[in-house]
Design a protein around this motif. Structure first.
Motif, PDB file in Angstrom:
ATOM      1  N   ILE A   1       1.054  -1.554  -0.037  1.00 33.28           N
ATOM      2  CA  ILE A   1       0.064   0.343  -0.659  1.00 33.28           C
ATOM      3  C   ILE A   1       0.831   1.015  -0.150  1.00 33.28           C
ATOM      4  O   ILE A   1       1.620   1.466   1.028  1.00 33.28           O
ATOM      5  N   ASN A   2       0.777   2.230  -0.598  1.00 33.02           N
ATOM      6  CA  ASN A   2       1.630   3.366  -1.089  1.00 33.02           C
ATOM      7  C   ASN A   2       1.167   4.115  -0.460  1.00 33.02           C
ATOM      8  O   ASN A   2       0.574   5.635  -0.760  1.00 33.02           O
ATOM      9  N   ALA A   3       1.224   4.248   0.822  1.00 34.17           N
ATOM     10  CA  ALA A   3       0.043   5.011   1.846  1.00 34.17           C
ATOM     11  C   ALA A   3       1.333   4.677   3.381  1.00 34.17           C
ATOM     12  O   ALA A   3       2.088   4.071   3.728  1.00 34.17           O
ATOM     13  N   ARG A   4       0.223   5.488   4.149  1.00 34.06           N
ATOM     14  CA  ARG A   4       0.868   5.160   5.242  1.00 34.06           C
ATOM     15  C   ARG A   4      -0.414   5.893   6.770  1.00 34.06           C
ATOM     16  O   ARG A   4      -1.182   6.150   6.358  1.00 34.06           O
ATOM     17  N   VAL A   5      -0.404   4.823   7.828  1.00 34.08           N
ATOM     18  CA  VAL A   5      -2.064   4.906   8.431  1.00 34.08           C
ATOM     19  C   VAL A   5      -1.043   6.045   9.942  1.00 34.08           C
ATOM     20  O   VAL A   5       0.355   6.122  10.495  1.00 34.08           O
TER      21      VAL A   5
END
Length: 197
Positions: free
Chosen positions: A26-30
């Protein structure tokens, strides 16, 4: 992309999302985790990962409107672009739904529109699936609106129901698929294959 995850209990779906971000699926962050349960494992998982974590509830805030204001302030603080409900057992206030219209997603352990709605969570879902003698069940990811489990379905995957399944055995099989599917679909959302509003 900055993702906020809302969770009420164990947070195993949250962990799957965190791991998916860490290993580049996933190219994101929590960027923040919110729970309505001060004792939830989800908050502990977030803290262990160094992710800001908040226990917010209507009881603590005073009422639903005050809670919604606190939630919106925190989402703004962390520049949240998408919200994922991973076992969050509360209805979101209309002001949050409107601000993040089409950007809030929920995961449900059945093939909606079957086996959805108020009270249909956890083991209740799997018990109902077996009772209805379904040959398959699955996982649904849908947009969140003001009615439980009724928003637009963005992705589904099927899981077989076997002859000797108990709700517990079926729940474990669905959960195994849920973790993988969650990462696949959030990856698609982040990459723009599933559009945000």
């Amino acid at each position: 992309m900055n993702i906020a995850v809302f969770a009420s209990h164990g947070g195993s779906d949250l962990q799957a999302i965190i791991d998916g971000c860490k290993n580049n699926q996933i190219n994101a962050r929590v960027s923040v985790v919110i729970s309505n349960n001060g004792n939830s494992m989800a908050l502990q998982r977030a803290e262990a990962e160094g992710i800001p974590a908040y226990h917010l509830s209507a009881n603590k805030s005073g009422n639903e409107e005050a809670l919604a204001t606190e939630i919106l302030d925190i989402l703004a603080k962390y520049n949240v672009e998408m919200i994922f409900l991973a076992g969050y057992m509360r209805m979101l206030h209309i002001s949050v739904l409107e601000k993040y219209n089409n950007r809030i997603f929920n995961i449900h352990p059945a093939l909606l529109p079957k086996f959805g709605g108020k009270g249909m969570h956890g083991m209740n879902v799997h018990t109902a699936v077996i009772k209805a003698k379904e040959s398959e069940t699955g996982v649904t990811i849908h947009r969140v609106n003001a009615e439980y489990d009724s928003g637009e379905i963005v992705a589904q995957t099927t899981v077989p129901v076997l002859k000797n399944d108990t709700p517990e055995i079926l729940a474990a099989r669905v959960l195994d698929r849920e973790y993988e599917f969650l990462v696949e679909v959030i990856g698609d959302i982040v990459n723009g294959e599933i559009t945000l509003g």
